[in-house]
Design an enzyme around this catalytic site. Structure first.
Site, PDB file in Angstrom:
ATOM      1  N   ASN A  63      -0.825  -5.656  -2.735  1.00 53.39           N
ATOM      2  CA  ASN A  63      -0.840  -6.657  -1.662  1.00 53.39           C
ATOM      3  C   ASN A  63      -2.260  -7.107  -1.367  1.00 53.39           C
ATOM      4  OD1 ASN A  63      -2.021  -4.899   0.455  1.00 53.39           O
ATOM      5  ND2 ASN A  63      -0.150  -3.723   0.070  1.00 53.39           N
TER       6      ASN A  63
ATOM      7  N   ASP B 232       5.326  -1.058   0.384  1.00 50.62           N
ATOM      8  CA  ASP B 232       6.625  -0.577   0.863  1.00 50.62           C
ATOM      9  C   ASP B 232       7.593  -0.297  -0.276  1.00 50.62           C
ATOM     10  OD1 ASP B 232       6.180  -0.567   3.633  1.00 50.62           O
ATOM     11  OD2 ASP B 232       6.346  -2.752   3.682  1.00 50.62           O
TER      12      ASP B 232
ATOM     13  N   LYS C 161       8.493   0.386  15.642  1.00 50.69           N
ATOM     14  CA  LYS C 161       7.794   1.230  14.659  1.00 50.69           C
ATOM     15  C   LYS C 161       7.109   2.407  15.342  1.00 50.69           C
ATOM     16  CE  LYS C 161       7.004  -2.313  11.295  1.00 50.69           C
ATOM     17  NZ  LYS C 161       6.123  -3.318  10.758  1.00 50.69           N
TER      18      LYS C 161
ATOM     19  N   LYS D 182       8.088   6.197  14.377  1.00 54.86           N
ATOM     20  CA  LYS D 182       7.089   7.006  13.666  1.00 54.86           C
ATOM     21  C   LYS D 182       6.320   7.938  14.604  1.00 54.86           C
ATOM     22  CE  LYS D 182       6.675   3.341  10.204  1.00 54.86           C
ATOM     23  NZ  LYS D 182       5.898   2.732   9.125  1.00 54.86           N
TER      24      LYS D 182
ATOM     25  N   PHE E 298      -0.646   0.846  12.150  1.00 57.22           N
ATOM     26  CA  PHE E 298      -0.876  -0.592  12.156  1.00 57.22           C
ATOM     27  C   PHE E 298       0.443  -1.269  11.861  1.00 57.22           C
ATOM     28  CE2 PHE E 298      -5.402  -1.943  12.211  1.00 57.22           C
ATOM     29  CZ  PHE E 298      -5.939  -0.707  12.522  1.00 57.22           C
TER      30      PHE E 298
ATOM     31  N   LYS F  20       2.897   0.163 -22.437  1.00 58.15           N
ATOM     32  CA  LYS F  20       2.811  -1.220 -21.965  1.00 58.15           C
ATOM     33  C   LYS F  20       4.062  -1.984 -22.431  1.00 58.15           C
ATOM     34  CE  LYS F  20       0.090  -5.349 -22.331  1.00 58.15           C
ATOM     35  NZ  LYS F  20      -0.750  -6.091 -23.244  1.00 58.15           N
TER      36      LYS F  20
HETATM   37  N1  CTP Z   1       3.047   2.893   6.308  1.00 61.30           N
HETATM   38  C1  CTP Z   1       3.126   4.145   5.731  1.00 61.30           C
HETATM   39  N2  CTP Z   1       3.850   4.332   4.603  1.00 61.30           N
HETATM   40  C2  CTP Z   1       4.534   3.325   4.050  1.00 61.30           C
HETATM   41  C3  CTP Z   1       4.485   2.045   4.638  1.00 61.30           C
HETATM   42  C4  CTP Z   1       3.746   1.859   5.770  1.00 61.30           C
HETATM   43  O1  CTP Z   1       2.500   5.064   6.248  1.00 61.30           O
HETATM   44  N3  CTP Z   1       5.227   3.535   2.957  1.00 61.30           N
HETATM   45  C5  CTP Z   1       2.259   2.691   7.541  1.00 61.30           C
HETATM   46  C6  CTP Z   1       1.182   1.650   7.454  1.00 61.30           C
HETATM   47  O2  CTP Z   1      -0.061   2.203   7.052  1.00 61.30           O
HETATM   48  C7  CTP Z   1       1.089   1.136   8.873  1.00 61.30           C
HETATM   49  C8  CTP Z   1       2.494   1.319   9.411  1.00 61.30           C
HETATM   50  O3  CTP Z   1       3.128   2.249   8.528  1.00 61.30           O
HETATM   51  O4  CTP Z   1       0.219   1.884   9.675  1.00 61.30           O
HETATM   52  C9  CTP Z   1       3.327   0.079   9.490  1.00 61.30           C
HETATM   53  O5  CTP Z   1       3.405  -0.573   8.276  1.00 61.30           O
HETATM   54  P1  CTP Z   1       4.224  -1.940   8.062  1.00 61.30           P
HETATM   55  O6  CTP Z   1       4.216  -2.229   6.593  1.00 61.30           O
HETATM   56  O7  CTP Z   1       3.760  -2.979   8.994  1.00 61.30           O
HETATM   57  O8  CTP Z   1       5.635  -1.561   8.554  1.00 61.30           O
HETATM   58  P2  CTP Z   1       6.828  -0.912   7.864  1.00 61.30           P
HETATM   59  O9  CTP Z   1       7.227   0.230   8.685  1.00 61.30           O
HETATM   60  O10 CTP Z   1       6.481  -0.643   6.452  1.00 61.30           O
HETATM   61  O11 CTP Z   1       7.988  -2.003   7.986  1.00 61.30           O
HETATM   62  P3  CTP Z   1       8.103  -3.515   7.473  1.00 61.30           P
HETATM   63  O12 CTP Z   1       7.156  -3.691   6.291  1.00 61.30           O
HETATM   64  O13 CTP Z   1       9.503  -3.640   7.109  1.00 61.30           O
HETATM   65  O14 CTP Z   1       7.724  -4.379   8.616  1.00 61.30           O
END
Ligand code: CTP
Length: 399
Positions: free
Chosen positions: A205, A274, A332, A336, A318, A284
């Site tokens: 990303n 995610d 969230k 969490k 975040f 490859k």
């Molecule tokens: N995070 C994490 N592990 C993951 C994904 C996210 O620890 N596999 C943490 C990120 O570092 C951030 C927080 O979770 O501090 C929120 O991440 P975000 O991507 O905004 O939210 P998600 O819970 O992943 O949900 P969505 O993408 O569906 O909004």
């Protein structure tokens, strides 16, 4: 006090003092240069006068100076840095000799003292120099270890002046450290993760890591021990911070868990991917074998796991959102078990991701919220660390 004193002595690395001055000035600190007489053989005082905007001092009782300048100046500075420091000045300070402005000044200052030695390796490792350093350390003087590399004498070895960044970063920490962060381990994650499809291709990303790097730097300056767990980014890590480099979300998970027991705070500013590919090939993928579809699966949610395993740590998450930002972030935070969530609205082009600026909402479990209006990521990180300090002092959280 917004002034620091920079003592420079006669080492070939004296030119690096110019960078040290610039870096302190960038932090809105005025620099008063104090030179030893022998240092003027390398560079004239006028050079430092022009650079620092304050007359560089060399001699005691110089006609142009105010009376008893070393005493007056000593009460005005918040830090004395000696960089580069020769074996000679270290020996003089260790024995309390006061026969020039710099050595006299050292005895007069009450502020922290930071010394960055620069000399030939044999001189640095000589038991006499080491004994002098130990004596000064026992008195509370802080040393920046010299680095290894080519020395002025042409030999390779230890004794090279540490980088200006490292010296200044440690100097700022001595000025800015706060009791609340002392002996606390703060783990910061930063940047994106990469989830491999095959040995050359990956899913990732747009995270630049800037926010996390600023947070790590700020936590270090405030006196915390800092581990920065970083995905692949183009940034130079802040000096003084321990860096663990990771690639995938699973690497990041393992690195965070390794430090979790000892940590007081975990700030998950990384944009953890995610999803990952259900199957990552070792070979490859060839064009002719192009799969018609690839399967994705969820990565482990690191923060959620930290929330489950929590034993007194402060957890800061975040949330990058494009709509209904605060409401989603609150969900969230609850899921969490976070103590604070920092909400980015990533639908705005001029902030977030690759930008140097950010505008965020801070939300707490008790319903409190605060907007940090658009400003630099540096300033945002300062505000976040101030709030974390206040949370420790008040011990409010989601335990
Ligand atoms: N995070 C994490 N592990 C993951 C994904 C996210 O620890 N596999 C943490 C990120 O570092 C951030 C927080 O979770 O501090 C929120 O991440 P975000 O991507 O905004 O939210 P998600 O819970 O992943 O949900 P969505 O993408 O569906 O909004």
């Amino acid at each position: 006090m917004n002034k620091i004193a920079l003592g420079v002595t006669s080492s070939i690395s004296i030119y690096k003092a110019a960078d040290i001055i610039r870096l302190f000035q960038k932090e809105d600190l005025a620099v008063q240069v104090i030179m030893t007489e022998r240092a003027t053989n390398f560079i004239q005082p006028e050079f430092f006068t022009a650079l620092s905007g304050q007359p560089a001092v060399v001699r005691l009782f110089d006609q142009k100076q105010r009376p008893i300048e070393h005493i007056t100046l000593a009460s005005e500075v918040s830090l004395l840095v000696i960089a580069p420091a020769t074996a000679n000045i270290i020996a003089k300070l260790a024995s309390g000799l006061a026969d020039d402005f710099l050595s006299t000044f050292y005895l007069a200052v009450k502020s922290p003292v930071l010394i960055a030695p620069a000399m030939n390796e044999a001189m640095f490792l000589h038991p006499q120099t080491q004994a002098n350093i130990k004596k000064l350390k026992d008195l509370g003087v802080v040393f920046v270890e010299p680095e290894s590399g080519y020395l002025a004498c042409g030999q390779k070895g230890s004794g090279r002046l540490a980088s200006p960044e490292k010296i200044v970063q440690l100097g700022l920490r001595l000025i800015r450290q706060q009791p609340v962060f002392k002996d606390k381990l703060i783990v910061v994650t930063a940047g994106p993760t990469r989830e491999a499809l095959d040995p050359v291709r990956f899913l990732s990303n747009r995270s630049s890591g800037k926010m996390g790097y600023e947070l790590a730097r700020e936590a270090y300056e405030r006196g915390a021990e800092v581990v920065l767990i970083s995905g692949p980014v183009e940034l130079r890590p802040p000096a003084g911070v321990k860096v663990e480099r990771v690639i995938s979300s699973e690497d990041m998970r393992q690195a965070v868990l390794k430090y979790y027991d000892q940590a007081s705070v975990v700030i998950m500013s990384a944009a953890v991917s995610d999803f990952r590919f259900s199957q990552a090939g070792r070979e490859k993928i060839k064009k002719e074998n192009l799969p018609s579809a690839v399967r994705l699966e969820k990565t482990p949610d690191i923060l959620e796991e930290l929330g489950r395993l929590k034993r007194g740590q402060l957890l800061v998450g975040f949330a990058a959102e494009t709509s209904e930002a605060k409401a989603r972030a609150r969900e969230k935070m609850e899921k969490k078990k976070l103590d604070l969530i920092v909400v980015n609205d990533v639908s705005q082009q001029d902030i977030g991701f690759e930008s140097d600026d950010n505008e965020v909402w801070l939300l707490w479990p008790d319903g409190r919220e605060r907007l940090i209006s658009k400003t630099t990521k540096r300033k945002v990180s300062q505000e976040i660390l101030t709030e974390i300090g206040a949370m420790f002092n008040g011990r409010k959280g989601n335990n």
